[in-house]
Design a protein around this motif. Sequence first.
Motif, PDB file in Angstrom:
ATOM      1  N   UNK A   2     -24.188 -15.715 -14.865  1.00 34.80           N
ATOM      2  CA  UNK A   2     -23.279 -14.747 -14.350  1.00 34.80           C
ATOM      3  C   UNK A   2     -22.345 -15.285 -13.253  1.00 34.80           C
ATOM      4  N   UNK A   3     -21.103 -15.252 -12.585  1.00 33.30           N
ATOM      5  CA  UNK A   3     -20.457 -16.188 -11.522  1.00 33.30           C
ATOM      6  C   UNK A   3     -19.922 -14.605 -11.267  1.00 33.30           C
ATOM      7  N   UNK A  28     -29.312 -17.397 -27.736  1.00 29.33           N
ATOM      8  CA  UNK A  28     -27.549 -16.839 -27.480  1.00 29.33           C
ATOM      9  C   UNK A  28     -27.754 -17.305 -26.066  1.00 29.33           C
ATOM     10  N   UNK A  29     -25.979 -17.213 -26.271  1.00 24.49           N
ATOM     11  CA  UNK A  29     -25.905 -17.249 -24.542  1.00 24.49           C
ATOM     12  C   UNK A  29     -24.913 -15.914 -24.384  1.00 24.49           C
ATOM     13  N   UNK A  30     -25.336 -15.582 -23.101  1.00 28.56           N
ATOM     14  CA  UNK A  30     -23.984 -14.451 -22.448  1.00 28.56           C
ATOM     15  C   UNK A  30     -23.666 -14.869 -21.116  1.00 28.56           C
ATOM     16  N   UNK A  31     -22.189 -14.779 -20.739  1.00 25.64           N
ATOM     17  CA  UNK A  31     -21.407 -14.985 -19.712  1.00 25.64           C
ATOM     18  C   UNK A  31     -20.776 -13.653 -19.717  1.00 25.64           C
ATOM     19  N   UNK A  32     -21.119 -13.747 -17.962  1.00 25.35           N
ATOM     20  CA  UNK A  32     -21.006 -12.576 -16.926  1.00 25.35           C
ATOM     21  C   UNK A  32     -19.900 -12.744 -15.834  1.00 25.35           C
ATOM     22  N   UNK A  33     -18.269 -12.536 -15.848  1.00 21.94           N
ATOM     23  CA  UNK A  33     -17.736 -13.285 -15.070  1.00 21.94           C
ATOM     24  C   UNK A  33     -16.586 -12.198 -14.869  1.00 21.94           C
TER      25      UNK A  33
END
Length: 135
Positions: free
Chosen positions: A58-59, A12-17
């Motif tokens: 996360x960025x 699973x991928x989670x992108x926080x930006x």
Amino acid sequence: MSHSLAAGSPVAFQVLCEEYCYLSNQQALAIGLIANELVTNALKYAFPDGRSGQVVISLKLSDKIELNVRDNGIGATGHEEPKGLGSRIVALLTQQLDGTLSYERIDPGMRVLLRAPLRIDGTGPLPRTGPAANP
């Protein structure tokens, strides 16, 4: 990409930006290449034998750039930082950004943190505008 590298393992991928991220072209390209290489490394090494897992990217932007890529895989073996071709490319791109890169073994997994000054054209900090400027 996950099918060819993760060999069918459920990752699973989670992108926080922030909704809006303003970077110079040079910084955006470097950050994109670094993130791609770090995620590729996680898929190649963190989840062997069809193991499931999660990769979080996360960025955060303020007066600096913080890119954080972590996984909950098996972690790295040994005590040295990675020295493969991809890791050397990441190190060179980090140098171009005048940034620092740290690898941290976590339980479980690995975290890689890039920190670099935020610049609009290589001369100074980027002014913050738009909805992301007024949290």
